[in-house]
Design a protein around this motif. Structure first.
Motif, PDB file in Angstrom:
ATOM      1  N   ASN A  95      12.464  -9.827  -1.415  1.00 41.31           N
ATOM      2  CA  ASN A  95      11.410  -9.054  -2.078  1.00 41.31           C
ATOM      3  C   ASN A  95      10.860  -7.979  -1.151  1.00 41.31           C
ATOM      4  N   HIS A  96      10.649  -8.327   0.107  1.00 36.34           N
ATOM      5  CA  HIS A  96      10.129  -7.365   1.067  1.00 36.34           C
ATOM      6  C   HIS A  96      11.157  -6.260   1.338  1.00 36.34           C
ATOM      7  N   GLU A  97      12.401  -6.629   1.469  1.00 37.90           N
ATOM      8  CA  GLU A  97      13.455  -5.616   1.670  1.00 37.90           C
ATOM      9  C   GLU A  97      13.530  -4.668   0.472  1.00 37.90           C
ATOM     10  N   ASP A  98      13.442  -5.213  -0.730  1.00 37.30           N
ATOM     11  CA  ASP A  98      13.427  -4.377  -1.944  1.00 37.30           C
ATOM     12  C   ASP A  98      12.235  -3.426  -1.938  1.00 37.30           C
ATOM     13  N   LEU A  99      11.108  -3.930  -1.498  1.00 36.65           N
ATOM     14  CA  LEU A  99       9.891  -3.132  -1.431  1.00 36.65           C
ATOM     15  C   LEU A  99      10.070  -1.961  -0.466  1.00 36.65           C
ATOM     16  N   LEU A 100      10.598  -2.236   0.720  1.00 38.40           N
ATOM     17  CA  LEU A 100      10.827  -1.178   1.709  1.00 38.40           C
ATOM     18  C   LEU A 100      11.868  -0.172   1.231  1.00 38.40           C
ATOM     19  N   GLU A 101      12.930  -0.688   0.611  1.00 37.75           N
ATOM     20  CA  GLU A 101      13.979   0.201   0.093  1.00 37.75           C
ATOM     21  C   GLU A 101      13.438   1.088  -1.015  1.00 37.75           C
ATOM     22  N   THR A 102      12.565   0.547  -1.843  1.00 38.44           N
ATOM     23  CA  THR A 102      12.007   1.332  -2.949  1.00 38.44           C
ATOM     24  C   THR A 102      11.106   2.450  -2.410  1.00 38.44           C
ATOM     25  N   ILE A 103      10.368   2.163  -1.363  1.00 38.51           N
ATOM     26  CA  ILE A 103       9.541   3.219  -0.746  1.00 38.51           C
ATOM     27  C   ILE A 103      10.434   4.343  -0.239  1.00 38.51           C
ATOM     28  N   SER A 104      11.551   3.961   0.398  1.00 34.59           N
ATOM     29  CA  SER A 104      12.419   4.990   0.964  1.00 34.59           C
ATOM     30  C   SER A 104      13.175   5.732  -0.124  1.00 34.59           C
TER      31      SER A 104
ATOM     32  N   LYS B 163       4.781  -8.065  -9.712  1.00 35.65           N
ATOM     33  CA  LYS B 163       4.402  -9.488  -9.770  1.00 35.65           C
ATOM     34  C   LYS B 163       4.041 -10.009  -8.385  1.00 35.65           C
ATOM     35  N   LEU B 164       4.844  -9.658  -7.381  1.00 36.28           N
ATOM     36  CA  LEU B 164       4.546 -10.060  -6.007  1.00 36.28           C
ATOM     37  C   LEU B 164       3.220  -9.444  -5.564  1.00 36.28           C
ATOM     38  N   ARG B 165       3.037  -8.167  -5.834  1.00 37.92           N
ATOM     39  CA  ARG B 165       1.802  -7.469  -5.456  1.00 37.92           C
ATOM     40  C   ARG B 165       0.585  -8.161  -6.061  1.00 37.92           C
ATOM     41  N   ASN B 166       0.672  -8.510  -7.336  1.00 36.61           N
ATOM     42  CA  ASN B 166      -0.463  -9.169  -7.975  1.00 36.61           C
ATOM     43  C   ASN B 166      -0.752 -10.523  -7.346  1.00 36.61           C
TER      44      ASN B 166
ATOM     45  N   HIS C 260       0.842  -1.201   0.000  1.00 40.59           N
ATOM     46  CA  HIS C 260       0.000   0.000   0.000  1.00 40.59           C
ATOM     47  C   HIS C 260       0.880   1.256   0.000  1.00 40.59           C
ATOM     48  N   GLY C 261       1.895   1.262   0.859  1.00 34.58           N
ATOM     49  CA  GLY C 261       2.795   2.411   0.945  1.00 34.58           C
ATOM     50  C   GLY C 261       3.486   2.699  -0.376  1.00 34.58           C
ATOM     51  N   LEU C 262       3.939   1.653  -1.043  1.00 34.10           N
ATOM     52  CA  LEU C 262       4.594   1.864  -2.337  1.00 34.10           C
ATOM     53  C   LEU C 262       3.602   2.370  -3.373  1.00 34.10           C
ATOM     54  N   GLY C 263       2.392   1.815  -3.378  1.00 35.70           N
ATOM     55  CA  GLY C 263       1.380   2.272  -4.334  1.00 35.70           C
ATOM     56  C   GLY C 263       1.085   3.757  -4.168  1.00 35.70           C
ATOM     57  N   VAL C 264       0.911   4.182  -2.932  1.00 38.64           N
ATOM     58  CA  VAL C 264       0.629   5.600  -2.660  1.00 38.64           C
ATOM     59  C   VAL C 264       1.827   6.460  -3.024  1.00 38.64           C
ATOM     60  N   THR C 265       3.017   5.985  -2.687  1.00 39.60           N
ATOM     61  CA  THR C 265       4.241   6.733  -2.992  1.00 39.60           C
ATOM     62  C   THR C 265       4.399   6.956  -4.493  1.00 39.60           C
ATOM     63  N   LEU C 266       4.221   5.890  -5.273  1.00 32.05           N
ATOM     64  CA  LEU C 266       4.329   6.031  -6.730  1.00 32.05           C
ATOM     65  C   LEU C 266       3.251   6.960  -7.258  1.00 32.05           C
ATOM     66  N   ARG C 267       2.025   6.738  -6.799  1.00 32.74           N
ATOM     67  CA  ARG C 267       0.886   7.503  -7.303  1.00 32.74           C
ATOM     68  C   ARG C 267       1.018   8.990  -6.987  1.00 32.74           C
ATOM     69  N   ASN C 268       1.750   9.337  -5.965  1.00 32.60           N
ATOM     70  CA  ASN C 268       1.937  10.758  -5.636  1.00 32.60           C
ATOM     71  C   ASN C 268       3.227  11.322  -6.209  1.00 32.60           C
ATOM     72  N   ASN C 269       4.328  10.604  -6.076  1.00 33.66           N
ATOM     73  CA  ASN C 269       5.621  11.141  -6.498  1.00 33.66           C
ATOM     74  C   ASN C 269       5.756  11.282  -8.009  1.00 33.66           C
ATOM     75  N   ILE C 270       5.313  10.292  -8.749  1.00 27.63           N
ATOM     76  CA  ILE C 270       5.470  10.374 -10.208  1.00 27.63           C
ATOM     77  C   ILE C 270       4.671  11.544 -10.786  1.00 27.63           C
ATOM     78  N   PRO C 271       3.368  11.646 -10.521  1.00 26.25           N
ATOM     79  CA  PRO C 271       2.646  12.781 -11.109  1.00 26.25           C
ATOM     80  C   PRO C 271       3.116  14.137 -10.599  1.00 26.25           C
ATOM     81  N   ASN C 272       3.504  14.209  -9.331  1.00 28.13           N
ATOM     82  CA  ASN C 272       4.008  15.488  -8.809  1.00 28.13           C
ATOM     83  C   ASN C 272       5.279  15.900  -9.539  1.00 28.13           C
ATOM     84  N   ALA C 273       6.177  14.958  -9.759  1.00 25.47           N
ATOM     85  CA  ALA C 273       7.431  15.273 -10.464  1.00 25.47           C
ATOM     86  C   ALA C 273       7.164  15.652 -11.921  1.00 25.47           C
TER      87      ALA C 273
END
Length: 183
Positions: free
Chosen positions: A174-183, A154-157, A47-60
């Motif tokens: 996979n989880h560590e990558d997910l957390l790192e990507t959010i940060s 793929k993991l999310r799906n 959820h955190g990554l989804g929100v992060t992408l959905r906000n950061n990409i369009p804002n940038a």
């Protein structure tokens, strides 16, 4: 117990009962429950990554192009078609076509697809740093981020479609990558 197994369905439980193993129905059901718990534990990060992408990409993109309606101008055909479907659906639902409604309507897969090669020059030459300011410079490439987000997608799906993840040997990574990507 038999009614419970029938309610879940034989097809749903088949991945938890590999043919090469001799396991009973209880073991199969325990694996199914374990998978549910593992999937549930990933929801906050996904959820955190989804929100992060959905906000950061369009804002940038808005910041870089200096216009809020950028989504009307830069899409290749697959993404343009998605935009038209979103606008049609919002119109039918009598919702506004403002950027907030449109951005919220895009799927996680859509944001991941923006990292495809076709947008390399259009978006990513200038947007990687604003979107991923803490990603190490040597790793901050469209290709690296695209590969990572596609693995996470793929993991999310699998998680969101109630498919097995319990047997994945790289789940912790996979989880560590997910957390790192959010940060």
């Amino acid at each position: 117990f038999g009614l419970l197994l029938n309610a879940i369905s034989e097809n749903r439980l088949a991945p938890y009962h590999p043919r090469i193993e001799s396991v009973n129905d209880l073991t199969c059901y325990v694996r199914y429950l374990w998978n549910t718990v593992l999937s549930e534990s990933l929801y906050p990060s996904l959820h955190g990554l989804g929100v992060t992408l959905r906000n950061n990409i369009p804002n940038a993109i808005t910041q870089e192009l200096g216009q809020e309606n950028w989504f009307d101008h830069i899409w290749a055909e697959p993404e343009r078609k998605v935009l038209e479907e979103i606008k049609d659906r919002l119109t039918r639902q009598r919702k506004s076509l403002d950027i907030g409604q449109i951005v919220a309507s895009y799927s996680f897969g859509f944001w991941v697809s923006l990292l495809n090669r076709r947008y390399e020059n259009v978006l990513w030459a200038k947007l990687l740093k604003p979107i991923c300011p803490y990603m190490p410079n040597r790793e901050r490439t469209r290709n690296t981020l695209s590969r990572r987000l596609n693995r996470i997608h793929k993991l999310r799906n699998r998680v969101f479609h109630h498919e097995p993840i319990w047997h994945r040997s790289h789940l912790i990574q996979n989880h560590e990558d997910l957390l790192e990507t959010i940060s």
